[in-house]
Motif scaffolding. Structure first.
Motif, PDB file in Angstrom:
ATOM      1  N   LEU A  11      48.446  53.810  36.203  1.00  0.00           N
ATOM      2  CA  LEU A  11      48.564  52.770  35.191  1.00  0.00           C
ATOM      3  C   LEU A  11      47.245  52.021  35.095  1.00  0.00           C
ATOM      4  N   GLY A  12      47.174  51.099  34.151  1.00  0.00           N
ATOM      5  CA  GLY A  12      45.989  50.257  34.052  1.00  0.00           C
ATOM      6  C   GLY A  12      44.836  50.891  33.323  1.00  0.00           C
ATOM      7  N   THR A  13      44.823  52.219  33.178  1.00  0.00           N
ATOM      8  CA  THR A  13      43.771  52.931  32.454  1.00  0.00           C
ATOM      9  C   THR A  13      44.446  53.985  31.597  1.00  0.00           C
ATOM     10  N   VAL A  14      44.210  53.965  30.302  1.00  0.00           N
ATOM     11  CA  VAL A  14      44.878  54.906  29.398  1.00  0.00           C
ATOM     12  C   VAL A  14      43.933  55.965  28.839  1.00  0.00           C
ATOM     13  N   TYR A  15      42.623  55.678  28.852  1.00  0.00           N
ATOM     14  CA  TYR A  15      41.663  56.633  28.282  1.00  0.00           C
ATOM     15  C   TYR A  15      40.276  56.272  28.786  1.00  0.00           C
ATOM     16  N   ARG A  16      39.527  57.278  29.228  1.00  0.00           N
ATOM     17  CA  ARG A  16      38.147  57.055  29.668  1.00  0.00           C
ATOM     18  C   ARG A  16      37.158  57.608  28.648  1.00  0.00           C
ATOM     19  N   LYS A  17      37.129  58.939  28.555  1.00  0.00           N
ATOM     20  CA  LYS A  17      36.272  59.616  27.583  1.00  0.00           C
ATOM     21  C   LYS A  17      36.749  61.050  27.451  1.00  0.00           C
ATOM     22  N   GLY A  18      36.284  61.734  26.417  1.00  0.00           N
ATOM     23  CA  GLY A  18      36.667  63.128  26.215  1.00  0.00           C
ATOM     24  C   GLY A  18      37.615  63.293  25.048  1.00  0.00           C
ATOM     25  N   ASP A  19      38.221  64.480  24.972  1.00  0.00           N
ATOM     26  CA  ASP A  19      39.084  64.845  23.851  1.00  0.00           C
ATOM     27  C   ASP A  19      40.507  64.332  24.070  1.00  0.00           C
ATOM     28  N   GLN A 385      45.899  49.754  25.788  1.00  0.00           N
ATOM     29  CA  GLN A 385      44.523  49.482  26.192  1.00  0.00           C
ATOM     30  C   GLN A 385      44.538  48.961  27.616  1.00  0.00           C
ATOM     31  N   GLY A 386      43.740  49.565  28.467  1.00  0.00           N
ATOM     32  CA  GLY A 386      43.626  49.105  29.842  1.00  0.00           C
ATOM     33  C   GLY A 386      42.631  47.973  29.957  1.00  0.00           C
ATOM     34  N   HIS A 387      42.340  47.578  31.178  1.00  0.00           N
ATOM     35  CA  HIS A 387      41.309  46.573  31.414  1.00  0.00           C
ATOM     36  C   HIS A 387      39.944  47.185  31.120  1.00  0.00           C
ATOM     37  N   SER A 388      39.128  46.449  30.371  1.00  0.00           N
ATOM     38  CA  SER A 388      37.801  46.965  30.040  1.00  0.00           C
ATOM     39  C   SER A 388      36.878  46.984  31.254  1.00  0.00           C
ATOM     40  N   GLN A 389      37.198  46.177  32.283  1.00  0.00           N
ATOM     41  CA  GLN A 389      36.465  46.202  33.542  1.00  0.00           C
ATOM     42  C   GLN A 389      37.471  46.409  34.680  1.00  0.00           C
ATOM     43  N   ASP A 390      36.981  46.376  35.913  1.00  0.00           N
ATOM     44  CA  ASP A 390      37.847  46.668  37.057  1.00  0.00           C
ATOM     45  C   ASP A 390      38.943  45.620  37.210  1.00  0.00           C
ATOM     46  N   MET A 391      40.073  46.064  37.791  1.00  0.00           N
ATOM     47  CA  MET A 391      41.162  45.153  38.130  1.00  0.00           C
ATOM     48  C   MET A 391      40.852  44.444  39.446  1.00  0.00           C
ATOM     49  N   THR A 392      41.314  43.205  39.561  1.00  0.00           N
ATOM     50  CA  THR A 392      41.045  42.413  40.760  1.00  0.00           C
ATOM     51  C   THR A 392      42.297  42.119  41.570  1.00  0.00           C
ATOM     52  N   CYS A 393      43.460  42.057  40.936  1.00  0.00           N
ATOM     53  CA  CYS A 393      44.671  41.651  41.644  1.00  0.00           C
ATOM     54  C   CYS A 393      45.898  42.301  41.011  1.00  0.00           C
ATOM     55  N   VAL A 394      46.942  42.451  41.834  1.00  0.00           N
ATOM     56  CA  VAL A 394      48.184  43.098  41.425  1.00  0.00           C
ATOM     57  C   VAL A 394      49.343  42.314  42.028  1.00  0.00           C
ATOM     58  N   GLY A 742      41.751  52.727  38.480  1.00  0.00           N
ATOM     59  CA  GLY A 742      42.875  52.136  37.766  1.00  0.00           C
ATOM     60  C   GLY A 742      43.932  51.690  38.760  1.00  0.00           C
ATOM     61  N   LEU A 743      45.153  51.582  38.292  1.00  0.00           N
ATOM     62  CA  LEU A 743      46.270  51.175  39.133  1.00  0.00           C
ATOM     63  C   LEU A 743      47.056  52.424  39.540  1.00  0.00           C
ATOM     64  N   LEU A 744      46.910  52.812  40.804  1.00  0.00           N
ATOM     65  CA  LEU A 744      47.554  54.025  41.303  1.00  0.00           C
ATOM     66  C   LEU A 744      48.873  53.654  41.967  1.00  0.00           C
ATOM     67  N   ILE A 745      49.952  54.352  41.574  1.00  0.00           N
ATOM     68  CA  ILE A 745      51.287  54.124  42.116  1.00  0.00           C
ATOM     69  C   ILE A 745      51.627  55.283  43.050  1.00  0.00           C
ATOM     70  N   TYR A 746      51.927  54.959  44.308  1.00  0.00           N
ATOM     71  CA  TYR A 746      52.372  55.950  45.284  1.00  0.00           C
ATOM     72  C   TYR A 746      53.855  55.710  45.556  1.00  0.00           C
ATOM     73  N   SER A 747      54.656  56.767  45.471  1.00  0.00           N
ATOM     74  CA  SER A 747      56.101  56.625  45.589  1.00  0.00           C
ATOM     75  C   SER A 747      56.665  57.668  46.540  1.00  0.00           C
ATOM     76  N   GLN A 748      57.807  57.341  47.138  1.00  0.00           N
ATOM     77  CA  GLN A 748      58.496  58.298  47.995  1.00  0.00           C
ATOM     78  C   GLN A 748      59.242  59.345  47.184  1.00  0.00           C
ATOM     79  N   ASN A 749      59.554  59.024  45.936  1.00  0.00           N
ATOM     80  CA  ASN A 749      60.318  59.941  45.089  1.00  0.00           C
ATOM     81  C   ASN A 749      59.428  60.762  44.179  1.00  0.00           C
ATOM     82  N   ALA A 750      58.125  60.816  44.475  1.00  0.00           N
ATOM     83  CA  ALA A 750      57.195  61.526  43.591  1.00  0.00           C
ATOM     84  C   ALA A 750      57.225  63.014  43.895  1.00  0.00           C
ATOM     85  N   GLY A 751      57.907  63.774  43.050  1.00  0.00           N
ATOM     86  CA  GLY A 751      57.930  65.230  43.190  1.00  0.00           C
ATOM     87  C   GLY A 751      58.843  65.694  44.319  1.00  0.00           C
TER      88      GLY A 751
END
Length: 917
Positions: A11-19, A385-394, A742-751
């Motif tokens: 989360l927190g980042t939806v697009y960087r660059k590319g197609d 739209q994500g944060h245009s700069q780095d995230m500081t707190c969650v 960005g905002l990385l989510i780690y879960s016990q139910n992932a896959g």
């Protein structure tokens, strides 16, 4: 507690660059986000990040025509063939240079990739070809005089149009054809941005950077293309022809002289007609016209360039995006302007059209924005739209349903953990957001900023309902809320004091002084009856304040180095403090006696940046945990700092349980521990050599001392990997990491990792035994065996098979540990199961059994809240639909009566007229 956390979502980042591309069915948008790929499902309103990670940022992607394979290429030319069915990498290939564009052929047999001035045509491993090898080189073309920028396939998959920076468009063939070898077209005065074939035709459209659109007409149809019987190049064919001609030269001369004597005029005309037919079947292109679609914008600002173009062949719509954030929609071939809109003030780098032609997707890399626009109804389908700069707190909401993030750009964003979308953005802060805290009642949250304000946001109306300020301007570096949500505290960075407000009245209650350095962290006790406040400062102390009773007195805990972070255990009995020497120390919250100690500097790890003079081993001595957080059950602590690692420790044993590597992206700095040997020369590290221009002192690319986020004066900024904040979900099922990516989510139910984790397993507990017990009707023993095996599908079978009348009796015989696990399983089943009422009966029986752990209750509350909102929407829709049907049913008979009266009047009128007549 289980520790099998895996990466789930980004989360927190939806697009960087590319197609940006649409999926085969047109319901999803696929976006490259750094070295990962995210799929946004627009129908279900949900996003999924593929569990595939590259070593560098992805730039060129395309989906196969059957929609099962995704080809993704990073900025170093490493191609990954990803299955969208299994979400795994099938095959890898190295182009060894940056790929500007990649495209599958319409029949799915080939794909073309352009690197520099070279175009590669390779076979694609899809269901159409049964080759064992994944990539087989078919053709290589190196005819352009500059870099190739774009390409497109004809509908018949026999021709490839390629545009380049040398302002020309060239036509290449996959197989050797008799009609054409290669064709080159000019006419443009700037680099080509897009080339497009028409549907079921060889007519061509070319678009250049200065806004010119050229229309080209082909001389023949695709059916007239003739594949050569012998697949050899035209050059070899001419050599063989010359060799044959030289051998038979003497005989042919004699034959020709004899033929000339007896040749009639009819034979000469037949030969001329054959030559004319051959020339007519040759493929060549004629320019029909040139249109200037960018003149209106360029007249206002001559620096504006056309940066992206896309063409939908079925509807003949041309979409063009410009560097000032405006896009045009033209209808071809007349080039009529249909629609125009300004989506932002920044460059549009990528445009994609859905297969149906109704949705258009845009990517703006400068601000990380991804838009999907429905041009017919003129509405946004998605605007993220994500944060245009780095995230500081969650911060997590108390039920784990929402996540709030703050960044250097001063924005506060609210994310839904289930869908992965941001649905509210607050931009009241004018400087960096330093801290975010949720209230225990889920009704509001608080954010502090360097602009000197602490703001309270309402989650019902989504507004800033309270702004807390100090008498003099103070840069607030941290904030905290007490368990009741009545008191708010904030610590200053430039003024070493703690300010205490009443949230209800917005009044400043007290100013706590005593620290001799910036206050970097605050934490209230989570106990509802306590108002104890812990504050950490760079003066090597942690102070414990009793805010209500004696606010001026405090207990001081002295350290040997600066305190960086303080956190309370969820039960309020213990506090954890991270210090600058890389240690985490635990204290009893009541007696202030030390109860534990973790030395984690060596576990945190260190990376060496390109311009670092110090080795990673020496830098490890300066590493520390800048952010720590307790787990939901309080048995472990999570820590992160200025490295790519996040460490999970057991507090009781003081050992490292697991180390998470958040990224492998070498496009970021300080990923590797050693300097790349390719950068080393006889002069040392080439990254340390200043690249100066002609004038002395110009274009120095070295980073200034002390600058961590990157020198913004540089043209190319390589950000350094770092973890800004870590937070555990109150349910204990996941945790969030705010990092450079960005905002990385780690879960016990992932896959489904396929690992077997039983609980109190007995010899008689097997899947076959559980199924036999279900057939016999032994509900309690079957459920006990499924819980011991800890297999989700077996627990689901048992829960759904037991009749509602026997649920309460079955739960009554279970032990407390089994009830806790069964409640967690019921919470997971409620997310996807259709048997809602049946599972609610289970939940009621389990809740009436006795006291459950807090994290289990929060998980159940989160799922029930989501289900309640979904059902309420359905009920509202049905209610208004029934009202509409009811009102229509009342109106319809009246209209029929009126129509009957009108028809009667008309008939009577005609009869009267005939009598008088």
């Amino acid at each position: 507690m289980k520790y099998n956390y895996k990466f789930q979502n980004l989360l927190g980042t939806v697009y960087r660059k590319g197609d940006v591309v649409f999926s085969h069915d047109g319901n999803s948008v696929i976006s490259p986000v750094g070295n990962r790929i995210t799929v946004y499902n627009l129908k279900q309103n949900k996003n999924i990040t593929l569990p595939v990670e590259s070593h560098y940022n992805y730039t060129a992607i395309d989906v196969s025509p059957n929609g099962s394979v995704l080809l993704a290429i990073n900025e170093k030319g490493e191609a990954h063939m990803i299955s969208l069915v299994t979400c795994s990498v099938i095959h890898k290939y190295k182009f060894k240079q940056q790929v500007n564009a990649v495209k599958f052929s319409p029949d799915g047999k080939y794909f073309a990739a352009c690197c520099g001035d070279t175009v590669f045509i390779m076979t694609a491993p899809t269901s159409y070809s049964g080759e064992f090898r994944s990539f087989i080189m078919k053709r290589v073309y190196q005819k352009a005089y500059d870099d190739v920028t774009c390409l497109d396939w004809s509908t018949c998959s026999k021709l490839l149009a390629v545009g380049s920076k040398d302002t020309t468009t060239k036509i290449y063939t996959v197989d050797y054809l008799d009609n054409i070898n290669m064709f080159s077209m000019g006419g443009h005065t700037d680099k080509i941005v897009g080339v497009f074939f028409e549907r079921k035709s060889l007519d061509l459209i070319t678009v250049s950077r200065n806004g010119q659109v050229c229309l080209w007409e082909a001389s023949i149809d695709p059916d007239d293309l003739i594949v050569s019987e012998v697949q050899i190049s035209h050059r070899k064919r001419r050599k063989l022809q010359k060799a044959e001609d030289s051998e038979d030269d003497i005989d042919e001369k004699n034959v020709i002289e004899k033929d000339k004597d007896y040749q009639s005029d009819d034979d000469k005309t037949n030969i001329k007609e054959e030559i004319k037919v051959k020339e007519e079947k040759r493929l060549f292109f004629t320019k029909l016209g040139r249109h200037y679609i960018g003149d209106a914008i360029r007249s206002a600002n001559y620096k504006v360039k056309l940066t992206a173009a896309q063409y939908h062949k079925a509807t003949k719509m041309l979409i063009t995006g410009f560097s000032n954030g405006v896009f045009f929609l033209h209808e071809l071939p007349d080039v009529n302007l249909v629609h125009t809109l300004s989506v932002s003030e920044h460059r549009i780098s990528s445009v994609a059209v859905s297969p149906q032609g109704d949705w258009v997707a845009f990517g703006c890399p400068h601000i990380g924005q991804l838009l999907v626009w429905e041009w017919q109804s003129e509405q946004y389908v998605m605007k993220q739209q994500g944060h245009s700069q780095d995230m500081t707190c969650v911060a997590y909401s108390p039920d784990g349903q929402y996540i709030v993030t703050g960044g250097y750009d001063g924005k506060v964003k609210l994310w839904n953990t289930s869908s992965g979308f941001c649905f509210v953005t607050f931009s009241e802060h004018s400087s960096t957001v330093t801290s975010i805290v949720f209230s225990a009642n889920k009704k509001f949250f608080v954010s502090s900023s360097l602009d000197g304000t602490v703001r309270c946001y309402d989650l019902t109306r989504y507004r800033n309902f309270r702004t807390l300020t100090s008498p003099s301007l103070v840069q607030f570096g941290c904030a905290a809320l007490d368990a009741s949500g009545e008191l708010c505290a904030a610590g200053g960075q430039d003024v070493f004091e703690i300010f205490l407000w009443s949230v209800k009245f917005g009044k400043l209650l007290d100013v706590l002084g005593g620290h001799e350095a910036p206050v970097v962290s605050l934490a209230f006790s989570p106990t509802l009856s306590s108002s104890r406040l812990a504050s950490a400062s760079w003066d090597k102390t942690v102070r414990l304040w009793n805010c209500i009773e004696t606010s001026s007195d405090c207990e001081v805990i002295q350290f040997t180095s600066d305190a960086l972070q303080v956190a309370y255990r969820p039960d309020g009995e213990e506090i954890a403090v991270s210090t600058l020497d890389g240690n985490i120390t635990f204290f009893n919250a009541t007696s202030c006696e030390q109860s534990g100690y973790i030395e984690g500097r060596n576990d945190l790890g260190s990376g060496r940046a390109d311009t670092d003079l110090v080795t990673a081993k020496q830098q490890l001595k300066s590493k520390a945990f800048t952010t720590i957080c307790y787990s939901a059950d309080g048995n472990s602590v999570l820590g992160g700092g200025n490295s790519k690692h996040v460490c999970l420790y057991s507090i009781k044993e003081a050992v490292l349980i697991k180390k998470f590597v958040i990224t492998q992206n070498r496009s970021l700095d300080a990923i590797s521990d050693v300097v790349n040997r390719r950068l080393l020369s006889e002069f040392g590290n080439m990254a340390l050599v200043e690249q100066r221009g002609e004038l002395e002192g110009g274009d120095v690319s070295l980073r200034l001392p002390g600058v961590q986020a990157g020198d913004m004066a540089e043209r190319n900024i390589k950000p350094e990997v770092r973890v800004q904040c870590v937070r555990f979900s109150p349910t204990g099922e996941s945790f969030a990491v705010a990092a450079t990516e960005g905002l990385l989510i780690y879960s016990q139910n992932a896959g489904l990792d396929g690992t077997f984790r039983p609980f109190r397993l007995e010899t008689g507990s097997t899947p076959a035994a559980v199924k036999n017990l279900l057939e016999e009707g032994s509900w309690g023993r079957a459920l006990l065996g499924a819980l011991q095996l800890n297999e989700h599908h077996l627990i689901q079978q048992c829960v759904e098979a037991i009749p509602p009348a026997d649920i309460e009796l079955t739960v009554r015989d279970l032990e407390k540990e089994y009830c806790d696990r069964l409640t967690s399983s019921v919470a997971r089943l409620l997310e996807d199961s259709r048997h809602l009422e049946h599972l609610l009966v289970w939940a009621r029986a389990l809740l009436s059994k006795g006291r459950l752990p807090q994290n289990v209750l929060l998980a159940l509350e989160k799922v029930l809240t989501v289900k309640y909102s979904q059902l309420s929407k359905i009920c509202d829709f049905n209610k208004y639909t029934i009202r509409c049907i009811k009102s229509v049913a009342e109106i319809a008979p009246k209209q029929e009566d009126v129509e009957m009266m009108d028809t009667d009047n008309e008939s009577s009128g005609r009869g009267t007229f005939s009598d008088t007549d």
